[in-house]
Scaffold this motif. Structure first.
Motif, mmCIF file in Angstrom:
data_model
loop_
_atom_site.group_PDB
_atom_site.id
_atom_site.type_symbol
_atom_site.label_atom_id
_atom_site.label_comp_id
_atom_site.label_asym_id
_atom_site.label_seq_id
_atom_site.Cartn_x
_atom_site.Cartn_y
_atom_site.Cartn_z
ATOM 1 N N LYS A 7 18.214 -6.087 11.209
ATOM 2 C CA LYS A 7 17.099 -5.451 11.902
ATOM 3 C C LYS A 7 15.830 -5.707 11.109
ATOM 4 C CE LYS A 7 19.934 -1.736 13.718
ATOM 5 N NZ LYS A 7 20.218 -0.311 13.721
ATOM 6 N N VAL A 8 14.699 -5.597 11.775
ATOM 7 C CA VAL A 8 13.427 -5.697 11.082
ATOM 8 C C VAL A 8 13.261 -4.414 10.268
ATOM 9 C CG1 VAL A 8 10.931 -5.884 11.365
ATOM 10 C CG2 VAL A 8 12.440 -7.125 12.903
ATOM 11 N N GLN A 9 13.034 -4.586 8.971
ATOM 12 C CA GLN A 9 12.949 -3.424 8.094
ATOM 13 C C GLN A 9 11.618 -2.706 8.258
ATOM 14 O OE1 GLN A 9 13.638 -4.815 4.145
ATOM 15 N NE2 GLN A 9 15.845 -4.839 4.408
ATOM 16 N N ARG A 10 11.686 -1.389 8.095
ATOM 17 C CA ARG A 10 10.448 -0.613 8.084
ATOM 18 C C ARG A 10 9.667 -0.973 6.826
ATOM 19 N NH1 ARG A 10 13.470 4.692 8.456
ATOM 20 N NH2 ARG A 10 12.362 4.924 6.504
ATOM 21 N N LEU A 11 8.366 -0.749 6.864
ATOM 22 C CA LEU A 11 7.514 -1.121 5.734
ATOM 23 C C LEU A 11 7.899 -0.403 4.450
ATOM 24 C CD1 LEU A 11 3.993 -1.313 7.394
ATOM 25 C CD2 LEU A 11 5.469 -3.180 6.690
ATOM 26 N N ASP A 12 8.355 0.837 4.554
ATOM 27 C CA ASP A 12 8.709 1.570 3.338
ATOM 28 C C ASP A 12 10.073 1.150 2.789
ATOM 29 O OD1 ASP A 12 10.046 2.661 5.487
ATOM 30 O OD2 ASP A 12 9.943 4.720 4.745
ATOM 31 N N GLN A 13 10.806 0.295 3.488
ATOM 32 C CA GLN A 13 12.111 -0.168 3.022
ATOM 33 C C GLN A 13 12.095 -1.624 2.553
ATOM 34 O OE1 GLN A 13 14.621 0.517 6.397
ATOM 35 N NE2 GLN A 13 15.022 2.647 5.822
ATOM 36 N N GLN A 52 0.812 -1.212 0.000
ATOM 37 C CA GLN A 52 0.000 0.000 0.000
ATOM 38 C C GLN A 52 0.847 1.265 0.000
ATOM 39 O OE1 GLN A 52 -2.686 -0.337 3.303
ATOM 40 N NE2 GLN A 52 -4.179 -1.477 2.098
ATOM 41 N N LEU A 53 2.081 1.167 0.478
ATOM 42 C CA LEU A 53 2.963 2.325 0.506
ATOM 43 C C LEU A 53 3.647 2.585 -0.829
ATOM 44 C CD1 LEU A 53 4.670 1.834 3.980
ATOM 45 C CD2 LEU A 53 2.852 3.443 3.382
ATOM 46 N N ARG A 54 3.491 1.673 -1.781
ATOM 47 C CA ARG A 54 4.135 1.817 -3.083
ATOM 48 C C ARG A 54 3.092 2.113 -4.154
ATOM 49 N NH1 ARG A 54 9.036 -0.930 -3.970
ATOM 50 N NH2 ARG A 54 8.781 -0.109 -6.061
ATOM 51 N N PRO A 55 2.906 3.381 -4.512
ATOM 52 C CA PRO A 55 1.905 3.705 -5.530
ATOM 53 C C PRO A 55 2.317 3.269 -6.938
ATOM 54 C CG PRO A 55 3.067 5.677 -4.825
ATOM 55 C CD PRO A 55 3.543 4.556 -3.958
ATOM 56 N N ASP A 56 3.612 2.997 -7.156
ATOM 57 C CA ASP A 56 4.065 2.587 -8.481
ATOM 58 C C ASP A 56 3.783 1.115 -8.773
ATOM 59 O OD1 ASP A 56 5.996 2.106 -6.442
ATOM 60 O OD2 ASP A 56 7.467 1.613 -7.986
ATOM 61 N N ILE A 57 3.417 0.351 -7.751
ATOM 62 C CA ILE A 57 3.079 -1.058 -7.928
ATOM 63 C C ILE A 57 1.561 -1.168 -7.905
ATOM 64 C CG2 ILE A 57 3.271 -3.373 -6.951
ATOM 65 C CD1 ILE A 57 5.909 -2.602 -5.757
ATOM 66 N N ILE A 58 1.038 -2.078 -8.695
ATOM 67 C CA ILE A 58 -0.410 -2.251 -8.781
ATOM 68 C C ILE A 58 -0.995 -2.554 -7.402
ATOM 69 C CG2 ILE A 58 -0.231 -4.693 -9.341
ATOM 70 C CD1 ILE A 58 -2.611 -4.320 -11.221
ATOM 71 N N SER A 59 -2.094 -1.935 -7.094
ATOM 72 C CA SER A 59 -2.731 -2.098 -5.791
ATOM 73 C C SER A 59 -3.517 -3.403 -5.733
ATOM 74 C CB SER A 59 -3.678 -0.922 -5.546
ATOM 75 O OG SER A 59 -4.475 -1.153 -4.421
#
Length: 175
Positions: free
Chosen positions: A132-138, A55-62
């Motif tokens: 480390k546990v990656q953040r969702l945007d990473q 959901q944080l990636r608008p360039d990928i199909i939702s």
């Protein structure tokens, strides 16, 4: 290596020598069941993180887009339910040892041993590899995507069924 692996199952035949074979088999099943529940809970957690990272990636199909080919009903709610119920079952698998006069070290280890092993391996890996546990945007959602993007989806083929169609197919199978 495969000969050693398969011959290890021959050692299980020695269980029949003792009178407590059923008890030992119960303990082995308990360990496997707890490990399986931990795996399912981990898959649910992975899907939840994937869902919100997507959901944080608008360039990928939702996932809500009609062209998204892989869709399952009631998500992410079913993943939350699977995670919570799986963890509850893991913790409740050996609750009886905490009741008055019911303590059994063997039952406690067979019920919660997989959980302790999982936590130990997770912490050991995190310390050893310094991850480390990656953040969702990473989260990396692009590896392997080029190959999939090259696939031309056929307009005539319907890739994802909705819940109503799945239910009708299930009823038709029964009838």
């Amino acid at each position: 290596m495969s000969v050693l692996f398969t011959s290890a199952f021959g050692l299980l035949s020695y269980l029949s020598v003792q009178n407590n074979t059923a008890l030992i088999f119960e303990r082995l099943v308990s360990v496997c069941a707890t490990a399986g529940l931990l795996v399912w809970s981990g898959m649910c957690l992975s899907f939840i993180r994937f869902y919100y990272a997507l959901q944080l990636r608008p360039d990928i199909i939702s996932r809500s887009d009609d062209d998204y080919p892989y869709r399952s009903p009631f998500q992410p709610y079913l993943a939350y339910m699977g995670l919570i119920i799986g963890l509850l079952l893991v913790f409740a698998s050996g609750f009886i040892v905490f009741l008055k006069n019911e303590w059994s070290s063997l039952f406690f280890i067979s019920s919660y041993g997989s959980l302790f092993l999982f936590v130990f391996c997770y912490i050991f890996y995190k310390v050893l590899k310094q991850t480390k546990v990656q953040r969702l945007d990473q989260i990396d959602l692009d590896s392997g995507r080029r190959e999939i993007d090259r696939v031309i989806w056929e307009d005539e083929k319907y890739y994802a069924s909705n819940f109503k169609e799945i239910l009708i197919k299930g009823i038709n199978l029964l009838v």
